[in-house]
Write a protein that holds these residues in place. Sequence first.
Motif, PDB file in Angstrom:
ATOM      1  N   GLY A  98     -21.206  15.894 -11.160  1.00  0.00           N
ATOM      2  CA  GLY A  98     -21.520  15.783 -12.581  1.00  0.00           C
ATOM      3  C   GLY A  98     -20.386  16.266 -13.463  1.00  0.00           C
ATOM      4  N   LEU A  99     -19.800  17.422 -13.107  1.00  0.00           N
ATOM      5  CA  LEU A  99     -18.727  17.992 -13.914  1.00  0.00           C
ATOM      6  C   LEU A  99     -17.440  17.179 -13.825  1.00  0.00           C
ATOM      7  CD1 LEU A  99     -19.197  21.820 -13.280  1.00  0.00           C
ATOM      8  CD2 LEU A  99     -19.817  20.495 -15.308  1.00  0.00           C
ATOM      9  N   ILE A 100     -17.277  16.443 -12.733  1.00  0.00           N
ATOM     10  CA  ILE A 100     -16.084  15.596 -12.584  1.00  0.00           C
ATOM     11  C   ILE A 100     -16.309  14.223 -13.211  1.00  0.00           C
ATOM     12  CG2 ILE A 100     -14.572  14.409 -10.945  1.00  0.00           C
ATOM     13  CD1 ILE A 100     -15.029  16.735  -9.006  1.00  0.00           C
ATOM     14  N   LEU A 101     -17.404  13.576 -12.835  1.00  0.00           N
ATOM     15  CA  LEU A 101     -17.641  12.198 -13.256  1.00  0.00           C
ATOM     16  C   LEU A 101     -18.232  12.091 -14.659  1.00  0.00           C
ATOM     17  CD1 LEU A 101     -19.109  10.788  -9.902  1.00  0.00           C
ATOM     18  CD2 LEU A 101     -16.785  10.527 -10.777  1.00  0.00           C
ATOM     19  N   GLY A 102     -18.984  13.115 -15.090  1.00  0.00           N
ATOM     20  CA  GLY A 102     -19.614  13.069 -16.407  1.00  0.00           C
ATOM     21  C   GLY A 102     -18.608  12.971 -17.553  1.00  0.00           C
ATOM     22  N   PRO A 103     -17.626  13.892 -17.625  1.00  0.00           N
ATOM     23  CA  PRO A 103     -16.616  13.790 -18.683  1.00  0.00           C
ATOM     24  C   PRO A 103     -15.817  12.486 -18.605  1.00  0.00           C
ATOM     25  CG  PRO A 103     -16.604  15.989 -17.740  1.00  0.00           C
ATOM     26  CD  PRO A 103     -17.501  15.150 -16.868  1.00  0.00           C
ATOM     27  N   LEU A 104     -15.505  12.050 -17.399  1.00  0.00           N
ATOM     28  CA  LEU A 104     -14.783  10.780 -17.248  1.00  0.00           C
ATOM     29  C   LEU A 104     -15.613   9.616 -17.786  1.00  0.00           C
ATOM     30  CD1 LEU A 104     -13.179  11.097 -13.689  1.00  0.00           C
ATOM     31  CD2 LEU A 104     -11.959  10.918 -15.862  1.00  0.00           C
ATOM     32  N   LEU A 105     -16.932   9.660 -17.525  1.00  0.00           N
ATOM     33  CA  LEU A 105     -17.812   8.600 -18.015  1.00  0.00           C
ATOM     34  C   LEU A 105     -17.869   8.605 -19.537  1.00  0.00           C
ATOM     35  CD1 LEU A 105     -19.849   6.375 -17.125  1.00  0.00           C
ATOM     36  CD2 LEU A 105     -21.641   8.099 -17.388  1.00  0.00           C
ATOM     37  N   ALA A 106     -17.965   9.797 -20.123  1.00  0.00           N
ATOM     38  CA  ALA A 106     -17.997   9.901 -21.581  1.00  0.00           C
ATOM     39  C   ALA A 106     -16.712   9.354 -22.192  1.00  0.00           C
ATOM     40  CB  ALA A 106     -18.207  11.361 -22.001  1.00  0.00           C
ATOM     41  N   ILE A 147     -24.889  15.544 -22.477  1.00  0.00           N
ATOM     42  CA  ILE A 147     -24.700  16.861 -23.086  1.00  0.00           C
ATOM     43  C   ILE A 147     -23.441  16.870 -23.954  1.00  0.00           C
ATOM     44  CG2 ILE A 147     -24.160  19.281 -22.595  1.00  0.00           C
ATOM     45  CD1 ILE A 147     -25.956  18.998 -20.090  1.00  0.00           C
ATOM     46  N   ILE A 148     -22.376  16.254 -23.448  1.00  0.00           N
ATOM     47  CA  ILE A 148     -21.112  16.191 -24.194  1.00  0.00           C
ATOM     48  C   ILE A 148     -21.298  15.447 -25.526  1.00  0.00           C
ATOM     49  CG2 ILE A 148     -18.786  15.192 -24.185  1.00  0.00           C
ATOM     50  CD1 ILE A 148     -18.720  15.682 -21.151  1.00  0.00           C
ATOM     51  N   LEU A 149     -22.129  14.411 -25.494  1.00  0.00           N
ATOM     52  CA  LEU A 149     -22.280  13.539 -26.657  1.00  0.00           C
ATOM     53  C   LEU A 149     -23.553  13.811 -27.461  1.00  0.00           C
ATOM     54  CD1 LEU A 149     -21.235  10.283 -24.794  1.00  0.00           C
ATOM     55  CD2 LEU A 149     -19.880  11.464 -26.522  1.00  0.00           C
ATOM     56  N   ILE A 150     -24.202  14.953 -27.213  1.00  0.00           N
ATOM     57  CA  ILE A 150     -25.518  15.207 -27.792  1.00  0.00           C
ATOM     58  C   ILE A 150     -25.497  15.184 -29.326  1.00  0.00           C
ATOM     59  CG2 ILE A 150     -25.294  17.718 -27.808  1.00  0.00           C
ATOM     60  CD1 ILE A 150     -28.433  15.659 -26.905  1.00  0.00           C
ATOM     61  N   LYS A 151     -24.420  15.648 -29.944  1.00  0.00           N
ATOM     62  CA  LYS A 151     -24.343  15.646 -31.412  1.00  0.00           C
ATOM     63  C   LYS A 151     -24.465  14.222 -31.956  1.00  0.00           C
ATOM     64  CE  LYS A 151     -21.282  16.499 -35.341  1.00  0.00           C
ATOM     65  NZ  LYS A 151     -21.495  15.125 -35.840  1.00  0.00           N
ATOM     66  N   PHE A 152     -23.749  13.287 -31.312  1.00  0.00           N
ATOM     67  CA  PHE A 152     -23.771  11.903 -31.781  1.00  0.00           C
ATOM     68  C   PHE A 152     -25.134  11.253 -31.521  1.00  0.00           C
ATOM     69  CE2 PHE A 152     -19.423  13.011 -30.595  1.00  0.00           C
ATOM     70  CZ  PHE A 152     -18.772  12.780 -31.792  1.00  0.00           C
ATOM     71  N   THR A 153     -25.813  11.716 -30.479  1.00  0.00           N
ATOM     72  CA  THR A 153     -27.158  11.217 -30.199  1.00  0.00           C
ATOM     73  C   THR A 153     -28.122  11.644 -31.309  1.00  0.00           C
ATOM     74  OG1 THR A 153     -26.747  11.396 -27.818  1.00  0.00           O
ATOM     75  CG2 THR A 153     -29.031  11.120 -28.522  1.00  0.00           C
ATOM     76  N   PHE A 154     -28.081  12.922 -31.675  1.00  0.00           N
ATOM     77  CA  PHE A 154     -28.965  13.424 -32.737  1.00  0.00           C
ATOM     78  C   PHE A 154     -28.664  12.751 -34.072  1.00  0.00           C
ATOM     79  CE2 PHE A 154     -29.679  17.562 -30.252  1.00  0.00           C
ATOM     80  CZ  PHE A 154     -30.899  17.105 -29.777  1.00  0.00           C
ATOM     81  N   ASP A 155     -27.378  12.467 -34.302  1.00  0.00           N
ATOM     82  CA  ASP A 155     -26.997  11.811 -35.557  1.00  0.00           C
ATOM     83  C   ASP A 155     -27.568  10.398 -35.663  1.00  0.00           C
ATOM     84  OD1 ASP A 155     -25.589  14.036 -36.332  1.00  0.00           O
ATOM     85  OD2 ASP A 155     -23.620  13.238 -35.768  1.00  0.00           O
ATOM     86  N   SER A 156     -27.905   9.805 -34.504  1.00  0.00           N
ATOM     87  CA  SER A 156     -28.369   8.414 -34.493  1.00  0.00           C
ATOM     88  C   SER A 156     -29.844   8.282 -34.111  1.00  0.00           C
ATOM     89  CB  SER A 156     -27.519   7.591 -33.516  1.00  0.00           C
ATOM     90  OG  SER A 156     -27.568   8.140 -32.217  1.00  0.00           O
ATOM     91  N   LEU A 157     -30.611   9.389 -34.214  1.00  0.00           N
ATOM     92  CA  LEU A 157     -32.022   9.354 -33.827  1.00  0.00           C
ATOM     93  C   LEU A 157     -32.827   8.339 -34.646  1.00  0.00           C
ATOM     94  CD1 LEU A 157     -33.016  13.078 -33.132  1.00  0.00           C
ATOM     95  CD2 LEU A 157     -32.863  11.189 -31.495  1.00  0.00           C
ATOM     96  N   ASP A 158     -32.562   8.284 -35.936  1.00  0.00           N
ATOM     97  CA  ASP A 158     -33.295   7.338 -36.788  1.00  0.00           C
ATOM     98  C   ASP A 158     -33.034   5.898 -36.340  1.00  0.00           C
ATOM     99  OD1 ASP A 158     -34.354   9.367 -38.275  1.00  0.00           O
ATOM    100  OD2 ASP A 158     -32.853   9.251 -39.875  1.00  0.00           O
ATOM    101  N   TRP A 159     -31.772   5.598 -36.035  1.00  0.00           N
ATOM    102  CA  TRP A 159     -31.432   4.244 -35.571  1.00  0.00           C
ATOM    103  C   TRP A 159     -32.115   3.969 -34.229  1.00  0.00           C
ATOM    104  CZ3 TRP A 159     -29.387   2.115 -31.192  1.00  0.00           C
ATOM    105  CH2 TRP A 159     -29.014   0.774 -31.268  1.00  0.00           C
TER     106      TRP A 159
END
Length: 283
Positions: A65-73, A182-194
């Motif tokens: 997760g720690l290796i592939l997760g950031p790469l995926l993001a 987790i890395i992108l959680i801020k952008f997820t919350f910003d787009s909850l309405d959408w």
Amino acid sequence: MNQVLRAYLAITVLAVSWGTIPLIIRTSEINSISLVGVRTFIGSIFLGIILLNKDVSLKELIKPGLILGPLLAIHWVTMFESIELNSVAVGIGLVFSYPIFVIFIEYARGTKLKSYQILLILSGFLGLYLLLDLVDVKSNTGIIYGLLSAISLAFIITIGERYSSKLGGLKVAFSQLIVAAIILIKFTFDSLDWMISNILTSLFLGLFLTALGLTTYWYVVKVIKPLAVSTITYLEPVTGVVLGAFILNETLDIRQVIGFSIVISVGVLQVYLDSKVRPSSIA
């Protein structure tokens, strides 16, 4: 149908399905990073629910997760940005220069590469080059994003192959998705309405294209090698470009049709040659 052919069928369907992603990017009113946040958030929740009923050691998921997760993001954010800054053809086409980087990585790892496999990769890339509408380049930054996405994807598939063989596609998909989410959680919350107001699109992107898509992808990598997978996934940009031409009115001239034909031919040859090389007794 033996296991190898099932894997090729799965990656073909997946590549064509993923080819619809550029259309979602280009027709959505939120920014591309928020779309990545939505797909990782929904995908990780869905796979997490499935894994609740399975015997899973969270400890074994930490490292992949720690290796592939950031790469995926990085891969998805830069890919979505590249497509948004340029046309579908240029954006996703740049991303799919990644098989070339896979060749270099495999060579550096000491992998013995078959001549026909390298030839297929290069031929597919030629077809992809012909498919690109280079005149439509609008942003040099978009080009850089596209190449960064390609490099990160090459590392994902070559590093993830070992984890997929050891843990299985479902666990690898969840481990990288949850970290990316987790890395992108801020952008997820910003787009909850959408996300709520476009719930069907969100579920299609998060459940089908992401959760099911990544699980299928890692299953395939257990059966056929990264270079072979790379050859078939050229169908993804082909699908994106063709759909972009018909739905978004982007250009598709005779050169691009030739490129399309080359990519299809390379995919057919890949399956044929690989099925001849591998023993037919694989179940």
